[in-house]
Design a protein around this motif. Structure first.
Motif, PDB file in Angstrom:
ATOM      1  N   VAL A   4       0.967  -1.279   0.053  1.00 48.74           N
ATOM      2  CA  VAL A   4      -0.063   0.187  -0.038  1.00 48.74           C
ATOM      3  C   VAL A   4       0.888   1.379  -0.301  1.00 48.74           C
ATOM      4  O   VAL A   4       2.065   1.267   0.429  1.00 48.74           O
ATOM      5  CB  VAL A   4      -1.012  -0.169   1.290  1.00 48.74           C
ATOM      6  N   GLU A   6      -0.822   4.367   0.993  1.00 43.43           N
ATOM      7  CA  GLU A   6      -1.366   5.128   1.989  1.00 43.43           C
ATOM      8  C   GLU A   6      -2.240   4.122   2.935  1.00 43.43           C
ATOM      9  O   GLU A   6      -2.200   2.802   2.682  1.00 43.43           O
ATOM     10  CB  GLU A   6      -2.271   5.966   1.373  1.00 43.43           C
ATOM     11  N   THR A   7      -2.704   4.647   4.054  1.00 44.46           N
ATOM     12  CA  THR A   7      -3.648   3.800   4.932  1.00 44.46           C
ATOM     13  C   THR A   7      -4.704   3.202   4.181  1.00 44.46           C
ATOM     14  O   THR A   7      -5.621   3.884   3.615  1.00 44.46           O
ATOM     15  CB  THR A   7      -4.038   4.611   6.249  1.00 44.46           C
ATOM     16  N   THR A   8      -4.769   1.947   4.313  1.00 40.87           N
ATOM     17  CA  THR A   8      -5.645   1.143   3.456  1.00 40.87           C
ATOM     18  C   THR A   8      -6.396   0.160   4.262  1.00 40.87           C
ATOM     19  O   THR A   8      -5.603  -0.735   4.967  1.00 40.87           O
ATOM     20  CB  THR A   8      -5.038   0.598   2.248  1.00 40.87           C
ATOM     21  N   GLU A  10      -7.992  -3.325   3.543  1.00 42.39           N
ATOM     22  CA  GLU A  10      -8.129  -4.555   2.456  1.00 42.39           C
ATOM     23  C   GLU A  10      -9.106  -5.499   2.969  1.00 42.39           C
ATOM     24  O   GLU A  10      -8.825  -6.005   4.051  1.00 42.39           O
ATOM     25  CB  GLU A  10      -6.839  -5.160   2.101  1.00 42.39           C
ATOM     26  N   SER A 248      -0.543   0.432   6.386  1.00 44.03           N
ATOM     27  CA  SER A 248      -0.239   1.836   6.556  1.00 44.03           C
ATOM     28  C   SER A 248       1.090   2.068   5.872  1.00 44.03           C
ATOM     29  O   SER A 248       1.746   1.107   5.245  1.00 44.03           O
ATOM     30  CB  SER A 248      -0.695   2.729   7.688  1.00 44.03           C
ATOM     31  N   LYS A 363      -9.350   4.492   3.031  1.00 42.95           N
ATOM     32  CA  LYS A 363      -9.654   3.969   1.844  1.00 42.95           C
ATOM     33  C   LYS A 363      -9.891   2.567   1.933  1.00 42.95           C
ATOM     34  O   LYS A 363      -9.272   1.744   2.627  1.00 42.95           O
ATOM     35  CB  LYS A 363      -8.252   4.150   0.947  1.00 42.95           C
ATOM     36  N   ARG A 364     -10.902   1.745   1.193  1.00 39.07           N
ATOM     37  CA  ARG A 364     -11.152   0.243   1.484  1.00 39.07           C
ATOM     38  C   ARG A 364     -10.960   0.010  -0.214  1.00 39.07           C
ATOM     39  O   ARG A 364     -10.941   0.402  -1.213  1.00 39.07           O
ATOM     40  CB  ARG A 364     -12.533   0.060   1.544  1.00 39.07           C
ATOM     41  N   THR A 365     -10.114  -1.321  -0.079  1.00 33.94           N
ATOM     42  CA  THR A 365      -9.834  -2.040  -1.387  1.00 33.94           C
ATOM     43  C   THR A 365     -10.456  -3.535  -1.136  1.00 33.94           C
ATOM     44  O   THR A 365     -10.630  -3.839  -0.042  1.00 33.94           O
ATOM     45  CB  THR A 365      -8.412  -2.127  -1.910  1.00 33.94           C
TER      46      THR A 365
END
Length: 368
Positions: A4, A6-8, A10, A248, A363-365
């Protein structure tokens, strides 16, 4: 997965499918499955979770509040949705959006009947909640006949299910108490089946109930935390896969000299030269202040880096003195190896709390 930037958060929908299949394998072919997707899908994404589970043929969904049910309907969820803690001010909306209320008191029962009659409903589905020992919401066992008498006076509503909630199904030291809850629920079932005049669904098992009390599966089971990868015991956790990974990056590295302080209120004072990494995730993102001052940790290059000083709103600072790392390196707050349960236990709390606290700004992935 690529690292990643950025802070994400998943979210692995393949792991969700694995958990669903494992949990349903513990029930009989005729037992319905209710998926609990309240609290933003336990901090993940309620719509994506529910749509995936709908594709997997989950029979029912449950949310805590009406707005959560509206979110699912707007996303395209067509299966029945049980609202576990509705308020009378939202009853009209419940009917408009084809949601199904949990009825837990005579006040709520009479108010919903009145709204259903006002809206000219016929046999609108409701769910009667009984308190068998959790002492949180629900009718008492001896209320059964009065409930039935009230229901027989109207055609506006019809009972879809009666249900209860186990208080300690994960704790086998409390087996005697749980068995007493099950017996109380069986007594309630007997009264309803003998006096209501039609059959209803019966359910009381949560995730741990599914795994530990097969004799109490009845017509339907409910699962929340199990779907998201936790079985409330180390043994059961082996069979489940955490679906959420919070990651992150290192924004900056500092060298703090002996006697220098770090963060708000000088929450950490260096006793020796310390190398620190600043990470863009904080208490506004769900990493509460209870994780500060050396209790909580993240993982960098497979090594634990403990949080120094006080957790800030948007940042934490961690000790990387003995870790070979650079600015931009990936940081694992939790994943399926370094789990949310392990992090939560460092601050004497539970995985539920940290999962459901993850901010919607992150953010969501998705992996599917």
């Amino acid at each position: 997965m690529p690292k990643v930037q950025e802070t994400t958060l998943e979210i692995n929908l393949k792991s969700l499918e694995h958990n669903y299949n494992y949990l349903t394998s513990k029930t009989s072919e005729n037992t319905k499955f209710l998926a609990v997707v309240k609290a933003f899908g336990y901090g993940s994404d309620p719509s994506r979770i529910a749509l995936k589970l709908q594709d997997l043929n989950a029979d029912y969904f449950a949310v805590a509040y009406v707005q959560e049910g509206i979110t699912l309907r707007d996303a395209g969820v067509t299966k029945p949705i049980l609202v576990l803690h509705p308020q009378p001010t939202n009853f009209k909306t419940i009917i408009e959006r084809c949601l199904e209320p949990s009825i837990y008191s005579f006040k709520v029962l009479k108010a919903f009947i009145a709204e259903a009659e006002k809206e000219k409903q016929q046999q609108y589905p409701i769910h009667i909640k009984f308190n068998t020992g959790l002492n949180r919401l629900g009718f008492n066992e001896n209320d059964s006949k009065e409930i039935i008498d009230t229901l027989k006076k109207t055609n506006a509503v019809k009972v879809k299910s009666i249900f209860s909630h186990m208080a300690a199904s994960e704790d086998l030291n409390e087996k005697e108490f749980t068995l007493s809850q099950i017996q109380s629920f069986k007594n309630i079932i007997s009264v309803f089946e003998n006096n209501l005049g039609y059959s209803v669904l019966k359910h009381m098992c949560n995730t741990s109930g599914i795994l530990n009390y097969p004799e109490a599966h009845f017509d339907m089971v409910r699962s929340g935390i199990g779907l998201y990868g936790f079985g409330n015991s180390a043994e059961q956790n082996k069979n489940l896969k955490p679906i959420a990974s919070l990651k992150s990056v290192i924004s900056q590295i500092h060298h703090i000299n002996k006697g220098e302080s770090l963060g708000y209120n000088r929450g950490f004072v260096a006793k020796n030269l310390v190398k620190t990494a600043t990470i863009p995730v904080g208490h506004a993102d769900g990493i509460g202040r209870q994780y500060g001052k050396g209790k909580g940790f993240v993982t960098i290059n497979n090594q634990r880096a403990y949080i120094l000083g006080n957790v800030c709103m948007d940042m934490i600072m961690v000790d990387v003195t003995t870790i070979d790392c650079e600015e931009g390196d990936e940081v694992i707050v939790f994943d399926n190896t370094y789990t949310a349960e392990a992090l939560a236990s460092s601050a004497s709390t539970i995985s539920y709390e940290i999962l459901t606290a993850i901010s919607q700004r992150i953010k969501r992935t998705f992996i599917d």
